[in-house]
Design a protein around this motif. Structure first.
Motif, mmCIF file in Angstrom:
data_model
loop_
_atom_site.group_PDB
_atom_site.id
_atom_site.type_symbol
_atom_site.label_atom_id
_atom_site.label_comp_id
_atom_site.label_asym_id
_atom_site.label_seq_id
_atom_site.Cartn_x
_atom_site.Cartn_y
_atom_site.Cartn_z
ATOM 1 N N GLU A 199 0.810 -1.599 -0.345
ATOM 2 C CA GLU A 199 0.014 -0.108 -0.021
ATOM 3 C C GLU A 199 1.061 1.318 -0.564
ATOM 4 O O GLU A 199 0.714 2.007 -0.552
ATOM 5 C CB GLU A 199 -0.731 0.139 1.363
ATOM 6 N N LEU A 200 1.774 1.559 1.403
ATOM 7 C CA LEU A 200 2.883 2.949 0.987
ATOM 8 C C LEU A 200 3.825 2.733 0.237
ATOM 9 O O LEU A 200 4.265 3.383 -0.552
ATOM 10 C CB LEU A 200 3.487 1.909 2.126
ATOM 11 N N TYR A 201 4.261 1.862 -0.515
ATOM 12 C CA TYR A 201 4.682 0.998 -1.819
ATOM 13 C C TYR A 201 4.218 1.969 -2.722
ATOM 14 O O TYR A 201 4.345 2.764 -4.040
ATOM 15 C CB TYR A 201 5.181 -0.003 -2.497
ATOM 16 N N SER A 202 2.603 2.007 -3.347
ATOM 17 C CA SER A 202 1.768 2.207 -4.073
ATOM 18 C C SER A 202 1.539 3.860 -3.833
ATOM 19 O O SER A 202 1.673 4.609 -5.331
ATOM 20 C CB SER A 202 0.123 1.898 -4.561
ATOM 21 N N LYS A 203 1.269 4.448 -3.156
ATOM 22 C CA LYS A 203 2.095 5.965 -2.257
ATOM 23 C C LYS A 203 3.127 6.603 -3.343
ATOM 24 O O LYS A 203 2.937 7.829 -3.708
ATOM 25 C CB LYS A 203 1.227 5.972 -0.861
ATOM 26 N N VAL A 204 3.975 5.946 -2.798
ATOM 27 C CA VAL A 204 5.106 6.518 -3.112
ATOM 28 C C VAL A 204 5.152 6.450 -4.660
ATOM 29 O O VAL A 204 5.771 7.737 -5.364
ATOM 30 C CB VAL A 204 6.507 6.008 -2.678
ATOM 31 N N ASN A 205 4.697 5.702 -5.752
ATOM 32 C CA ASN A 205 4.737 5.310 -6.632
ATOM 33 C C ASN A 205 3.566 6.367 -7.918
ATOM 34 O O ASN A 205 3.743 6.850 -8.639
ATOM 35 C CB ASN A 205 4.150 3.722 -7.322
ATOM 36 N N GLU A 206 2.170 6.736 -6.621
ATOM 37 C CA GLU A 206 1.292 8.146 -7.098
ATOM 38 C C GLU A 206 1.972 9.295 -7.070
ATOM 39 O O GLU A 206 1.514 10.189 -8.134
ATOM 40 C CB GLU A 206 0.240 7.460 -6.137
ATOM 41 N N ASP A 207 2.772 9.440 -6.483
ATOM 42 C CA ASP A 207 3.258 10.616 -5.869
ATOM 43 C C ASP A 207 4.800 11.191 -7.182
ATOM 44 O O ASP A 207 5.342 10.599 -6.581
ATOM 45 C CB ASP A 207 2.997 11.352 -4.135
ATOM 46 N N PRO A 208 4.519 11.577 -8.072
ATOM 47 C CA PRO A 208 6.035 11.987 -8.232
ATOM 48 C C PRO A 208 7.288 12.629 -8.238
ATOM 49 O O PRO A 208 8.136 11.670 -8.187
ATOM 50 C CB PRO A 208 5.043 13.234 -10.108
ATOM 51 N N GLU A 209 6.701 13.166 -7.053
ATOM 52 C CA GLU A 209 7.753 14.105 -6.631
ATOM 53 C C GLU A 209 8.545 12.767 -5.752
ATOM 54 O O GLU A 209 9.280 12.609 -5.258
ATOM 55 C CB GLU A 209 7.445 15.718 -5.427
ATOM 56 N N SER A 210 7.480 11.381 -5.269
ATOM 57 C CA SER A 210 7.795 10.886 -4.452
ATOM 58 C C SER A 210 8.672 9.800 -5.031
ATOM 59 O O SER A 210 9.976 9.560 -4.030
ATOM 60 C CB SER A 210 6.815 9.956 -3.459
ATOM 61 N N LYS A 211 7.763 9.573 -6.005
ATOM 62 C CA LYS A 211 7.951 8.437 -7.036
ATOM 63 C C LYS A 211 10.040 9.017 -7.302
ATOM 64 O O LYS A 211 11.246 7.431 -7.537
ATOM 65 C CB LYS A 211 7.597 8.427 -8.141
ATOM 66 N N LYS A 212 10.269 9.933 -7.770
ATOM 67 C CA LYS A 212 11.340 10.698 -8.248
ATOM 68 C C LYS A 212 12.352 10.227 -7.535
ATOM 69 O O LYS A 212 13.736 10.087 -7.561
ATOM 70 C CB LYS A 212 11.305 11.670 -8.918
ATOM 71 N N PHE A 219 12.964 8.491 -4.656
ATOM 72 C CA PHE A 219 13.063 7.400 -3.949
ATOM 73 C C PHE A 219 13.547 7.119 -5.343
ATOM 74 O O PHE A 219 14.731 5.884 -4.217
ATOM 75 C CB PHE A 219 11.686 5.950 -3.685
ATOM 76 N N ASP A 220 13.409 6.671 -6.646
ATOM 77 C CA ASP A 220 13.665 6.160 -7.110
ATOM 78 C C ASP A 220 15.596 6.941 -7.321
ATOM 79 O O ASP A 220 16.859 5.965 -7.801
ATOM 80 C CB ASP A 220 13.490 6.617 -8.466
ATOM 81 N N GLU A 221 15.749 7.774 -6.958
ATOM 82 C CA GLU A 221 16.475 8.757 -7.488
ATOM 83 C C GLU A 221 17.877 7.900 -6.203
ATOM 84 O O GLU A 221 18.934 7.203 -6.129
ATOM 85 C CB GLU A 221 17.300 10.134 -7.043
ATOM 86 N N PHE A 222 16.559 7.527 -4.642
ATOM 87 C CA PHE A 222 17.735 7.272 -3.631
ATOM 88 C C PHE A 222 18.187 5.529 -3.720
ATOM 89 O O PHE A 222 19.134 5.282 -3.403
ATOM 90 C CB PHE A 222 16.543 7.193 -2.164
ATOM 91 N N ARG A 223 17.254 5.191 -4.290
ATOM 92 C CA ARG A 223 16.862 3.180 -5.213
ATOM 93 C C ARG A 223 18.298 3.355 -5.637
ATOM 94 O O ARG A 223 19.826 2.507 -5.747
ATOM 95 C CB ARG A 223 16.367 2.889 -5.130
ATOM 96 N N ASP A 224 18.301 3.832 -6.712
ATOM 97 C CA ASP A 224 20.002 3.773 -7.603
ATOM 98 C C ASP A 224 21.659 4.586 -6.993
ATOM 99 O O ASP A 224 21.467 3.508 -7.045
ATOM 100 C CB ASP A 224 19.788 5.023 -8.351
ATOM 101 N N ILE A 225 21.166 5.317 -6.092
ATOM 102 C CA ILE A 225 22.272 5.574 -4.977
ATOM 103 C C ILE A 225 23.045 4.525 -4.223
ATOM 104 O O ILE A 225 24.606 3.983 -4.567
ATOM 105 C CB ILE A 225 22.017 6.887 -4.422
ATOM 106 N N GLN A 226 21.368 3.422 -3.634
ATOM 107 C CA GLN A 226 22.091 2.243 -2.991
ATOM 108 C C GLN A 226 22.679 1.524 -3.514
ATOM 109 O O GLN A 226 23.815 0.828 -2.836
ATOM 110 C CB GLN A 226 21.451 1.860 -1.764
ATOM 111 N N MET A 227 22.305 1.716 -5.540
ATOM 112 C CA MET A 227 22.630 -0.275 -5.628
ATOM 113 C C MET A 227 23.952 0.203 -6.154
ATOM 114 O O MET A 227 24.596 -0.892 -6.164
ATOM 115 C CB MET A 227 21.757 0.060 -6.506
ATOM 116 N N THR A 228 24.533 1.649 -6.711
ATOM 117 C CA THR A 228 25.667 2.209 -6.718
ATOM 118 C C THR A 228 27.130 1.596 -5.980
ATOM 119 O O THR A 228 27.361 1.439 -5.846
ATOM 120 C CB THR A 228 25.546 3.499 -7.426
#
Length: 116
Positions: A26-39, A41-50
């Motif tokens: 449910e919370l992941y859907s909320k993140v993905n539905e909010d363009p600012e949150s999604k951007k 979150f994606d940036e954070f995950r990319d940094i973590q993976m790198t």
């Protein structure tokens, strides 16, 4: 004889139906539905993976990469959607750690018996 894989598949189904997973979903859907949150979150995950890949390859992390990761982490803490998702992830992680302890119990007991 018990089929361990059947039990593992049953556990997977139970995890999918668990309150912890449902909340994460449910919370992941909320993140993905909010363009600012999604951007963010994606940036954070990319940094973590790198950073994880560099560490696994034995590469040294640059100061600017560490700073970028810290800045990104601070930014996501200010986003209520992501903050909620991270809290739900921690609960799910705790559940998985608890399950792992249960799964490993026979092996731990075996070694304890043989070490006495």
């Amino acid at each position: 004889m018990v089929n361990v894989y059947d039990q593992a598949n049953a556990l997977e189904s139970a995890l999918r139906e668990s309150e912890e997973f449902q909340q994460m979903q449910e919370l992941y859907s909320k993140v993905n539905e909010d363009p600012e949150s999604k951007k963010m979150f994606d940036e954070f995950r990319d940094i973590q993976m790198t950073l994880q890949q560099k560490q696994m390859q034995g590469e040294e992390l640059l100061e600017e990469e560490i700073q970028q990761a810290q800045t990104s982490a601070q930014e996501i803490e200010n986003d209520e959607n992501i903050k909620g998702l991270m809290e739900a992830e921690q609960k799910m992680s705790q559940l998985i750690q608890d399950l792992n302890r249960v799964i490993m119990k026979p092996i731990e007991e075996l070694y304890q018996i043989n070490n006495q």
